[in-house]
Design a protein around this motif. Sequence first.
Motif, PDB file in Angstrom:
ATOM      1  N   GLY A  58       0.823  -1.200   0.000  1.00 45.32           N
ATOM      2  CA  GLY A  58       0.000   0.000   0.000  1.00 45.32           C
ATOM      3  C   GLY A  58       0.863   1.259   0.000  1.00 45.32           C
ATOM      4  O   GLY A  58       2.081   1.210   0.205  1.00 45.32           O
ATOM      5  N   ARG A  59       0.222   2.389  -0.193  1.00 45.80           N
ATOM      6  CA  ARG A  59       0.963   3.618  -0.446  1.00 45.80           C
ATOM      7  C   ARG A  59       0.679   4.683   0.610  1.00 45.80           C
ATOM      8  O   ARG A  59      -0.404   4.729   1.194  1.00 45.80           O
ATOM      9  N   ILE A  60       1.666   5.547   0.796  1.00 44.43           N
ATOM     10  CA  ILE A  60       1.579   6.685   1.704  1.00 44.43           C
ATOM     11  C   ILE A  60       1.865   7.951   0.910  1.00 44.43           C
ATOM     12  O   ILE A  60       2.796   7.980   0.089  1.00 44.43           O
ATOM     13  N   ALA A  61       1.072   8.999   1.157  1.00 42.51           N
ATOM     14  CA  ALA A  61       1.350  10.314   0.565  1.00 42.51           C
ATOM     15  C   ALA A  61       1.100  11.373   1.623  1.00 42.51           C
ATOM     16  O   ALA A  61       0.015  11.425   2.208  1.00 42.51           O
ATOM     17  N   LEU A  62       2.102  12.209   1.861  1.00 37.49           N
ATOM     18  CA  LEU A  62       2.042  13.205   2.929  1.00 37.49           C
ATOM     19  C   LEU A  62       2.508  14.557   2.404  1.00 37.49           C
ATOM     20  O   LEU A  62       3.482  14.626   1.649  1.00 37.49           O
ATOM     21  N   THR A  63       1.842  15.620   2.824  1.00 40.82           N
ATOM     22  CA  THR A  63       2.386  16.964   2.633  1.00 40.82           C
ATOM     23  C   THR A  63       2.568  17.586   4.015  1.00 40.82           C
ATOM     24  O   THR A  63       1.668  17.517   4.853  1.00 40.82           O
ATOM     25  N   ASN A  64       3.743  18.168   4.226  1.00 41.86           N
ATOM     26  CA  ASN A  64       4.064  18.756   5.520  1.00 41.86           C
ATOM     27  C   ASN A  64       4.884  20.024   5.321  1.00 41.86           C
ATOM     28  O   ASN A  64       5.739  20.094   4.430  1.00 41.86           O
ATOM     29  N   GLY A 119       8.679  17.963   7.730  1.00 43.38           N
ATOM     30  CA  GLY A 119       9.073  18.523   6.453  1.00 43.38           C
ATOM     31  C   GLY A 119      10.560  18.428   6.185  1.00 43.38           C
ATOM     32  O   GLY A 119      11.059  18.993   5.210  1.00 43.38           O
ATOM     33  N   ASP A 120      11.291  17.693   7.015  1.00 42.76           N
ATOM     34  CA  ASP A 120      12.721  17.446   6.840  1.00 42.76           C
ATOM     35  C   ASP A 120      12.893  16.030   6.291  1.00 42.76           C
ATOM     36  O   ASP A 120      12.547  15.060   6.968  1.00 42.76           O
ATOM     37  N   PRO A 121      13.406  15.871   5.064  1.00 41.37           N
ATOM     38  CA  PRO A 121      13.486  14.526   4.471  1.00 41.37           C
ATOM     39  C   PRO A 121      14.246  13.515   5.326  1.00 41.37           C
ATOM     40  O   PRO A 121      13.848  12.345   5.400  1.00 41.37           O
ATOM     41  N   GLU A 122      15.320  13.947   5.975  1.00 40.64           N
ATOM     42  CA  GLU A 122      16.091  13.011   6.795  1.00 40.64           C
ATOM     43  C   GLU A 122      15.287  12.565   8.005  1.00 40.64           C
ATOM     44  O   GLU A 122      15.334  11.384   8.397  1.00 40.64           O
ATOM     45  N   HIS A 123      14.544  13.478   8.599  1.00 36.91           N
ATOM     46  CA  HIS A 123      13.713  13.122   9.747  1.00 36.91           C
ATOM     47  C   HIS A 123      12.638  12.129   9.340  1.00 36.91           C
ATOM     48  O   HIS A 123      12.411  11.122  10.041  1.00 36.91           O
ATOM     49  N   VAL A 124      11.986  12.369   8.210  1.00 34.73           N
ATOM     50  CA  VAL A 124      10.925  11.464   7.754  1.00 34.73           C
ATOM     51  C   VAL A 124      11.505  10.098   7.405  1.00 34.73           C
ATOM     52  O   VAL A 124      10.915   9.062   7.751  1.00 34.73           O
ATOM     53  N   LEU A 154      10.956   5.433  -0.955  1.00 35.25           N
ATOM     54  CA  LEU A 154      10.656   6.719  -0.325  1.00 35.25           C
ATOM     55  C   LEU A 154      11.107   7.865  -1.234  1.00 35.25           C
ATOM     56  O   LEU A 154      12.242   7.904  -1.690  1.00 35.25           O
ATOM     57  N   SER A 155      10.192   8.803  -1.480  1.00 35.84           N
ATOM     58  CA  SER A 155      10.499   9.989  -2.264  1.00 35.84           C
ATOM     59  C   SER A 155      10.096  11.220  -1.469  1.00 35.84           C
ATOM     60  O   SER A 155       9.012  11.246  -0.867  1.00 35.84           O
ATOM     61  N   ALA A 156      10.958  12.228  -1.440  1.00 38.40           N
ATOM     62  CA  ALA A 156      10.672  13.467  -0.722  1.00 38.40           C
ATOM     63  C   ALA A 156      11.006  14.639  -1.641  1.00 38.40           C
ATOM     64  O   ALA A 156      12.160  14.828  -2.022  1.00 38.40           O
ATOM     65  N   GLU A 157       9.987  15.406  -1.992  1.00 38.40           N
ATOM     66  CA  GLU A 157      10.137  16.498  -2.962  1.00 38.40           C
ATOM     67  C   GLU A 157       9.722  17.824  -2.332  1.00 38.40           C
ATOM     68  O   GLU A 157       8.599  17.963  -1.849  1.00 38.40           O
ATOM     69  N   HIS A 158      10.639  18.780  -2.345  1.00 35.49           N
ATOM     70  CA  HIS A 158      10.291  20.112  -1.881  1.00 35.49           C
ATOM     71  C   HIS A 158       9.452  20.818  -2.949  1.00 35.49           C
ATOM     72  O   HIS A 158       9.817  20.840  -4.127  1.00 35.49           O
ATOM     73  N   ARG A 159       8.333  21.382  -2.511  1.00 39.83           N
ATOM     74  CA  ARG A 159       7.454  22.116  -3.407  1.00 39.83           C
ATOM     75  C   ARG A 159       7.071  23.449  -2.759  1.00 39.83           C
ATOM     76  O   ARG A 159       7.291  23.644  -1.560  1.00 39.83           O
ATOM     77  N   VAL A 160       6.457  24.307  -3.554  1.00 38.64           N
ATOM     78  CA  VAL A 160       6.021  25.612  -3.062  1.00 38.64           C
ATOM     79  C   VAL A 160       4.528  25.772  -3.310  1.00 38.64           C
ATOM     80  O   VAL A 160       4.047  25.544  -4.424  1.00 38.64           O
ATOM     81  N   LEU A 161       3.805  26.121  -2.264  1.00 40.11           N
ATOM     82  CA  LEU A 161       2.403  26.485  -2.384  1.00 40.11           C
ATOM     83  C   LEU A 161       2.327  27.991  -2.612  1.00 40.11           C
ATOM     84  O   LEU A 161       2.835  28.773  -1.806  1.00 40.11           O
ATOM     85  N   GLU A 209       6.796  26.933   1.460  1.00 40.53           N
ATOM     86  CA  GLU A 209       7.419  25.658   1.099  1.00 40.53           C
ATOM     87  C   GLU A 209       6.817  24.497   1.892  1.00 40.53           C
ATOM     88  O   GLU A 209       6.536  24.620   3.083  1.00 40.53           O
ATOM     89  N   TYR A 210       6.654  23.362   1.203  1.00 40.07           N
ATOM     90  CA  TYR A 210       6.234  22.132   1.880  1.00 40.07           C
ATOM     91  C   TYR A 210       6.984  20.954   1.282  1.00 40.07           C
ATOM     92  O   TYR A 210       7.618  21.070   0.220  1.00 40.07           O
ATOM     93  N   LEU A 211       6.933  19.835   1.977  1.00 40.99           N
ATOM     94  CA  LEU A 211       7.572  18.602   1.518  1.00 40.99           C
ATOM     95  C   LEU A 211       6.480  17.602   1.166  1.00 40.99           C
ATOM     96  O   LEU A 211       5.601  17.319   1.982  1.00 40.99           O
ATOM     97  N   LEU A 212       6.546  17.078  -0.054  1.00 41.67           N
ATOM     98  CA  LEU A 212       5.641  16.007  -0.484  1.00 41.67           C
ATOM     99  C   LEU A 212       6.402  14.686  -0.387  1.00 41.67           C
ATOM    100  O   LEU A 212       7.408  14.485  -1.067  1.00 41.67           O
ATOM    101  N   THR A 213       5.922  13.819   0.483  1.00 41.12           N
ATOM    102  CA  THR A 213       6.563  12.524   0.721  1.00 41.12           C
ATOM    103  C   THR A 213       5.659  11.408   0.247  1.00 41.12           C
ATOM    104  O   THR A 213       4.468  11.375   0.578  1.00 41.12           O
ATOM    105  N   THR A 214       6.210  10.492  -0.525  1.00 39.56           N
ATOM    106  CA  THR A 214       5.481   9.291  -0.936  1.00 39.56           C
ATOM    107  C   THR A 214       6.353   8.077  -0.644  1.00 39.56           C
ATOM    108  O   THR A 214       7.582   8.151  -0.662  1.00 39.56           O
ATOM    109  N   ALA A 215       5.699   6.945  -0.383  1.00 47.55           N
ATOM    110  CA  ALA A 215       6.414   5.703  -0.115  1.00 47.55           C
ATOM    111  C   ALA A 215       5.455   4.533  -0.256  1.00 47.55           C
ATOM    112  O   ALA A 215       4.222   4.706  -0.223  1.00 47.55           O
TER     113      ALA A 215
END
Length: 274
Positions: A143-149, A181-186, A197-204, A265-271
């Motif tokens: 199964g999949r996880i998707a998070l914005t933080n 929102g810190d890729p290493e922490h996640v 695991l993918s962590a992408e910095h994005r801007v709202l 700025e936010y971090l979009l994490t998927t895994a």
Amino acid sequence: MSVSTEQDQQIKSAHRRLWALGDYPAVAREVIAELGRATVAAAEIRQGERVIDIAAGSGNSAIPAAAAGGVVTATDLTPELFEVGRRDAQAAGVELSWEQADAERLPYADDSFDVALSSVGIMFAPFHERSAAELTRVVRPGGRIALTNWTPAGFIGRMFAVMKPYAPPPPPGASPGPLWGDPEHVAGLLGERVEGLSAEHRVLVVERFATALQFLDFFKSHYGPTIAVYTRISDDPTAVGDLDQALLDLAGEYFRPDDAAMEWEYLLTTATVR
């Protein structure tokens, strides 16, 4: 550091009261609606998949997830937010379940869902290891996880840092929300329980406010954490004035020079769960 059951209940009661302050559904609808859509798009939900939205608020991820074909359970510690969510879901022509639940103690069996979402929600559960363990526990293998933080270095992360000296101390052992929102922490939180695991910095791009003062007035009346801090210092005009100026200065940094829009700025994490 661990906390007793009684302390934990007190912490959760305080969090519930905090997020019931003001009008968070207006924040979700008028300011950050795009985050919910981005989270759902990243999850690639397929028709009939079982989806949990953790710390769903009024449903800014849960409702588009249902529109995408998911069988959605929207959970939050603060059920006061559900009334608006139900109205918004009805207006969108979708059905979903709304259930009060603690992100750190989800009342669901292992492997109950195909997808887990959270849009700037799970990050505010104080004990990150607990909520990360629950996040992966309730999603089936594959199964999949998707998070914005929000990120620590982005606008909202810095806003919380500005408010910190005026806020009550966090619970013992709690972690700051923007660390999600810190890729290493996640990566450390999810560890070997996930793969890909993918962590992408994005801007709202936030176009709701034309000036820093408009931002401040809105957040002082609508956003629970900001309201709580100002309530705590309401008897100290100097502190109120200092915090006003600090937040105005910070907001001013984030307006684009060519138009009345802010960039957060936010971090979009998927895994994928192992």
